[in-house]
Scaffold this active site. Sequence first.
Site, PDB file in Angstrom:
ATOM      1  N   THR A 107       4.355   7.507  -2.898  1.00  0.00           N
ATOM      2  CA  THR A 107       4.147   8.569  -3.884  1.00  0.00           C
ATOM      3  C   THR A 107       4.653   9.893  -3.307  1.00  0.00           C
ATOM      4  O   THR A 107       4.987   9.980  -2.118  1.00  0.00           O
ATOM      5  CB  THR A 107       2.664   8.707  -4.255  1.00  0.00           C
ATOM      6  OG1 THR A 107       1.913   9.091  -3.100  1.00  0.00           O
ATOM      7  CG2 THR A 107       2.116   7.394  -4.807  1.00  0.00           C
ATOM      8  N   MET A 109       4.294  13.707  -1.932  1.00  0.00           N
ATOM      9  CA  MET A 109       3.323  14.258  -0.985  1.00  0.00           C
ATOM     10  C   MET A 109       3.025  15.714  -1.348  1.00  0.00           C
ATOM     11  O   MET A 109       3.922  16.470  -1.718  1.00  0.00           O
ATOM     12  CB  MET A 109       3.871  14.184   0.440  1.00  0.00           C
ATOM     13  CG  MET A 109       2.853  14.556   1.512  1.00  0.00           C
ATOM     14  SD  MET A 109       3.498  14.315   3.183  1.00  0.00           S
ATOM     15  CE  MET A 109       4.790  15.544   3.225  1.00  0.00           C
ATOM     16  N   PHE A 110       1.741  16.072  -1.260  1.00  0.00           N
ATOM     17  CA  PHE A 110       1.297  17.425  -1.578  1.00  0.00           C
ATOM     18  C   PHE A 110       0.767  18.081  -0.312  1.00  0.00           C
ATOM     19  O   PHE A 110      -0.131  17.552   0.343  1.00  0.00           O
ATOM     20  CB  PHE A 110       0.203  17.398  -2.647  1.00  0.00           C
ATOM     21  CG  PHE A 110       0.689  16.971  -3.995  1.00  0.00           C
ATOM     22  CD1 PHE A 110       1.145  17.903  -4.904  1.00  0.00           C
ATOM     23  CD2 PHE A 110       0.697  15.629  -4.353  1.00  0.00           C
ATOM     24  CE1 PHE A 110       1.600  17.523  -6.150  1.00  0.00           C
ATOM     25  CE2 PHE A 110       1.146  15.239  -5.594  1.00  0.00           C
ATOM     26  CZ  PHE A 110       1.598  16.186  -6.502  1.00  0.00           C
ATOM     27  N   LYS A 157     -11.664  11.108  -9.291  1.00  0.00           N
ATOM     28  CA  LYS A 157     -12.549  12.052  -8.618  1.00  0.00           C
ATOM     29  C   LYS A 157     -11.684  13.152  -8.017  1.00  0.00           C
ATOM     30  O   LYS A 157     -10.453  13.046  -7.985  1.00  0.00           O
ATOM     31  CB  LYS A 157     -13.380  11.360  -7.535  1.00  0.00           C
ATOM     32  CG  LYS A 157     -12.564  10.587  -6.510  1.00  0.00           C
ATOM     33  CD  LYS A 157     -13.466   9.831  -5.547  1.00  0.00           C
ATOM     34  CE  LYS A 157     -12.632   9.005  -4.564  1.00  0.00           C
ATOM     35  NZ  LYS A 157     -13.496   8.248  -3.621  1.00  0.00           N
ATOM     36  N   ASP A 174      -3.519   8.506  -6.685  1.00  0.00           N
ATOM     37  CA  ASP A 174      -4.226   7.306  -6.231  1.00  0.00           C
ATOM     38  C   ASP A 174      -4.395   6.300  -7.358  1.00  0.00           C
ATOM     39  O   ASP A 174      -5.507   5.849  -7.667  1.00  0.00           O
ATOM     40  CB  ASP A 174      -5.585   7.670  -5.643  1.00  0.00           C
ATOM     41  CG  ASP A 174      -5.449   8.180  -4.210  1.00  0.00           C
ATOM     42  OD1 ASP A 174      -4.305   8.334  -3.760  1.00  0.00           O
ATOM     43  OD2 ASP A 174      -6.471   8.422  -3.558  1.00  0.00           O
TER      44      ASP A 174
END
Length: 704
Positions: A107, A109-110, A157, A174
Amino acid sequence: MMGPKANAAAAGDLPEYAEVDPTGRYGRYNDVLGKGASKTVYRAFDEYQGMEVAWNQVKLHDFLQSPEDLERLYCEIHLLKTLKHRNIMKFYTSWVDVSRRNINFITEMFTSGTLRQYRQKHMRVNIWAVKHWCRQILSGLLYLHSHDPPIIHRDLKCDNIFVNGNQGEVKIGDLGLAAILRKSHAVHCVGTPEFMAPEVYEEEYNELVDIYSFGMCVLEMVTFEYPYSECTHPVQIYKKVISGTKPEALYKVKDPMVRQFVEKCLATASRRLSARELLKDPFLQVDDLVFCPGDGDYSLMNYLRQPYLEHAYSNVSMMSNGLSESIDEDTPTEDRWDCEDDDIKADGIDLFNGHEDEPLGNVDITIKGRKSEDGSIFLRLRIADNDGHVRNIYFPFDIEADTALSVATEMVAELDITDHEVTRIAEMIDGEVSALVPDWRPGPGIEESQDTTYCHNCGSNVSSCGSLYAYMSSAARGCQCAELHGRFEEITFQANGEQTDLQDSGGSSDDGGGQTQHVKDQEAVHSNGFVQMGRRGPRDQFCFSSFQEQSCSPRHYEYDTSLQAKGFDMKHEVKMAKYKARKMAHLRRAIHPSLDFDNLNGERRMKSSLNKLQSFHIGKNHNFRIPTCERSPGARDAEEDPDIFNLAYHSRHPDPGAQRARHCEVDAQSSPDLMFTARSYYTGAQLPTNLPRTKSVTLNAVDA
């Protein structure tokens, strides 16, 4: 130019990949970005695009029981890479490592981390930023749930929502545990217990479980608490969720609109709204509001620059700072809709009340109501700060004639409460009245208030605080709504201080056997002819003057010691004042005692020297009446003298920014008896049948 040996040496210095995907495009390093119970996130590199990515590795363990389950799961996660939405984390590819029983997916990336980390890093966040995040999260959920069959996240969440901090973007991530809902319901209990809906435990649920988890995310955003943090074991969480018990953090949310929005998300499955419906919820509607021009789609709204409140605030300031010679003088005021950055910081509605340099929760505002047998509503607003200063404000609320916004605006104008608290107080009033009257419908908000009818006789430029001069003038003789002005009764005291005896202080004698009390450590505040003399002694002293500044001699303050021999009792003074307030509030048309004019409904005349002008105030240890003013020789007719009306107005409408000086600094601490009296008034305790006549210390003005 580097030769082959140099290139080989340089390549040897580079860290080696710990793992490479089957295509050889992505290489994983051993740098761990995050780790959970069943998933570990590593730093990785995309050799084709030349950018860093996140390598997510999930341990399957007992999730897979057969080769068929493995094939099904592989097909489902392979479909996730087709998701394309601005609020869904980019999903590049995925594969199943059968030998290691792992699911790997790549995925974006932050660098700003998760929403939970970002929220804890930036404690000062405006309510509009929270709404902005909510809209983005719901937009991503709507995209997932709109697929056929729907895609449910199952583990939403704040730890699974990621932030692009330089643009204010949030993205749902996620999705490795997400499932394609091929049947009408899912049959696997997967997720985080604190965020799992009750139906998930029953293993019979649909995509609405994500809405429940979203509500818990909003709750965590505004309270900084993990849901059900009061529980120490998952079994306790399970019992509470199954029984429908909400987390304790929900009851710490003081904003009624935020709390109501969260409760909609946490409702039972049959009553729970979808993502599409929540996006249309009034709490998130910002299209009809006025925003400051900015680069982003969502800018901070400046409430105080709307005409409705701009006029109310400017008129109170105009009369309080002495900028006009007459109360009814027109002052041109533009209806400013533009916003400056400084105004945004100063006037914006802050979810967590306070200034940037003040600790969080510096001022605590709570409201509590009581409904009497005849249906009338009485409310108490409590404002407390960290220094122990407490303001209890008691007022009636007419459900037929009042709106929360009008009462809150009136309260702010009259009692010198911070102006950007108008909407917060209005929302709290709406919430409390709704709890007392189930069929109560909240009044119009600020964005709707401009279309409402408003009394122009008693309201200066549609200011809800009204104008005493306009009310007393002949043009307002038929006005009825002005009778509501002055409904507020305020008691200010120190919450945790040294206790004092009221009766002893009330009976103490002056130095010098009743001679003139000399003023020491005086602090004079001049504001349009109102001079308040504060002193750090056993008594507080006041005097009125005309609009021309006059000097107040200490000889103006001479106490009548004859009252001391009569057993002056301060408790009776407080009880009598509260009894009068309750009586007037019961009639719903209360006029404040400080504006008690003779024959108000008839001729509306004032006696000479304003004998009826009174003001009840709880000072340090004494209650007394404000001495009457010496009438100026030029004022022959009080009804025609605007200065007298200005003086009367200032006795009830304080100047913003000077409330402490005007209400007398309380250095000594309150008596428990006094606090009990305030509490007794609110709870409706019965007062003695035979109350003694109100006594007051007489302050005789003596010419210098």
